[in-house]
Scaffold this active site. Structure first.
Site, short mmCIF file in Angstrom:
data_model
loop_
_atom_site.label_atom_id
_atom_site.label_comp_id
_atom_site.label_asym_id
_atom_site.label_seq_id
_atom_site.Cartn_x
_atom_site.Cartn_y
_atom_site.Cartn_z
N ARG A 243 42.59 39.90 42.80
CA ARG A 243 42.43 39.56 44.21
C ARG A 243 42.57 40.82 45.04
O ARG A 243 43.41 41.68 44.76
CB ARG A 243 43.47 38.52 44.66
CG ARG A 243 43.23 37.12 44.13
CD ARG A 243 42.02 36.46 44.77
NE ARG A 243 41.83 35.09 44.33
CZ ARG A 243 41.06 34.73 43.31
NH1 ARG A 243 40.43 35.67 42.60
NH2 ARG A 243 40.91 33.46 42.99
N GLU A 271 36.40 39.75 51.81
CA GLU A 271 35.13 39.89 51.10
C GLU A 271 34.01 39.33 51.96
O GLU A 271 34.13 38.22 52.48
CB GLU A 271 35.15 39.14 49.77
CG GLU A 271 36.06 39.77 48.74
CD GLU A 271 36.04 39.05 47.42
OE1 GLU A 271 35.27 38.07 47.26
OE2 GLU A 271 36.80 39.44 46.53
N HIS A 290 32.25 40.61 43.47
CA HIS A 290 33.06 39.51 42.91
C HIS A 290 32.28 38.74 41.83
O HIS A 290 32.00 37.55 41.97
CB HIS A 290 33.51 38.56 44.02
CG HIS A 290 34.73 37.76 43.64
ND1 HIS A 290 35.66 37.35 44.56
CD2 HIS A 290 35.17 37.29 42.44
CE1 HIS A 290 36.62 36.64 43.94
NE2 HIS A 290 36.33 36.61 42.67
#
Length: 332
Positions: A243, A271, A290
């Site tokens: 994370r 993000e 991601h």
């Protein structure tokens, strides 16, 4: 066990990407299967309608929390299977209060995370990012001397959860030293995995590659900060597939501007990073959108995992991904 009524609540988009026809057929063998055929995240009212009288509910990304209004519609519900990672978005206090079991496909996702971290470690040690740039610019041997192998180096793994443990298993194929920092796992358990337990500072001082696999909890917020990043060896590689909140990004930018480290970041906070964020322009950053857990055909690993869990539940055997809600505070 008698035939089950099984309901998939997630949008058609996720059902089509995660569950192949073969997965759906397998699940349907154990009773009747109701599938949400609507695109877009289901509303609480639609989720309640789909879950009517279900014995098993399957959820995924975009599903609402399973609160009393939904659970009242399925009083026989015994199991929720989350075809995604953390169950926190769909969990409500009503689930454990009613004795409903809950499971996640975190293990399936963790394999992809660990495989991605391994790939990033190999490519980064080989200096492939820079060599590829050099060869495109007409060079050939420039910076070849910086190439390293995944051999007789030290890999530090922060967090011995599912993805961290799978990375340890993958690293058994290489002649490397593996250090693990995790306050919840004993020296003996880490030793049995073929690694050595270390405190965070020792791991950072000793490792050529540092891969973060810790959960995002208050205790890990910005655990990689100016002090801890400063402990890392020159030319070390930092990999984050966990994370973004685990890294103080301003502190990392400051270290990267010194040219000491290389960072491979699959996650950021937030993000995506702003268009002008230094992560997008610094030459010693590999920035990914991601993708570590599961993408495209990799999502189908989740479908297979959930089908296996339904089979285990129907057969009365232990589930592989059951979540102990009392331990959720330290889980991703």
């Amino acid at each position: 066990m008698k035939p089950l009524k099984i309901a998939m609540l997630q949008s058609k988009h996720f059902t089509d990407r995660i569950f192949t026809p073969a997965h759906r057929e397998r699940i349907g063998r154990f009773g009747t299967l109701t599938i949400n055929e609507i695109e877009g995240n289901p509303s609480p009212s639609l989720a309640a309608e789909l879950a009517e009288d279900a014995d098993v509910v399957i959820t995924s990304w975009g599903c609402p929390p399973l609160d009393a209004a939904i659970l009242d519609r399925c009083p026989k519900l015994g199991l929720v299977l989350h075809a995604a990672g953390t169950v926190k978005p769909i969990l409500s206090p009503e689930i454990p209060a009613r004795g409903i079991r809950i499971g996640t496909a975190n293990e399936a996702l963790a394999r992809g995370v660990a495989e991605t971290a391994l790939g990033l470690a190999i490519v980064s040690l080989k200096n492939m990012w820079q060599l590829s740039r050099n060869t495109r610019e007409g060079e050939w041997d420039k910076q070849r001397e910086r190439v390293r192998e995944l051999y007789e180096v030290t890999v530090g793994i922060i967090g011995a959860g599912l993805s961290g443990r799978h990375l340890i298993r993958l690293l058994r194929q290489f002649e490397v030293r593996v250090l693990v920092s995790d306050p919840f796992v004993s020296d003996e358990e880490i030793g049995a995995m073929g690694a050595v337990k270390a405190d965070l500072d020792t791991l950072l001082l000793s490792s050529d590659v540092v891969s973060i696999h810790a959960p995002s909890i208050p205790e890990t917020d910005r655990m990689m900060n100016a002090r801890t990043l400063g402990l890392m060896k020159d030319d070390a590689i930092l990999i984050n597939t966990a994370r973004g909140s685990l890294i103080d990004e301003n502190a990392l930018v400051a270290e990267l501007r010194k040219g000491r480290l290389w960072a491979c970041l699959d996650v950021t906070h937030p993000e995506p990073p702003d268009a002008g964020h230094p992560f997008r322009s610094l030459p010693n950053v590999t920035l990914l959108p991601h993708i570590a857990g599961a993408e495209n055909n990799g999502l189908q690993r989740i479908g297979a995992y959930i089908a296996d869990e339904v089979e285990r539940y129907a057969g009365g055997t232990p589930l592989q991904g059951e979540v102990d809600v009392s331990q959720l505070y330290r889980l991703a």
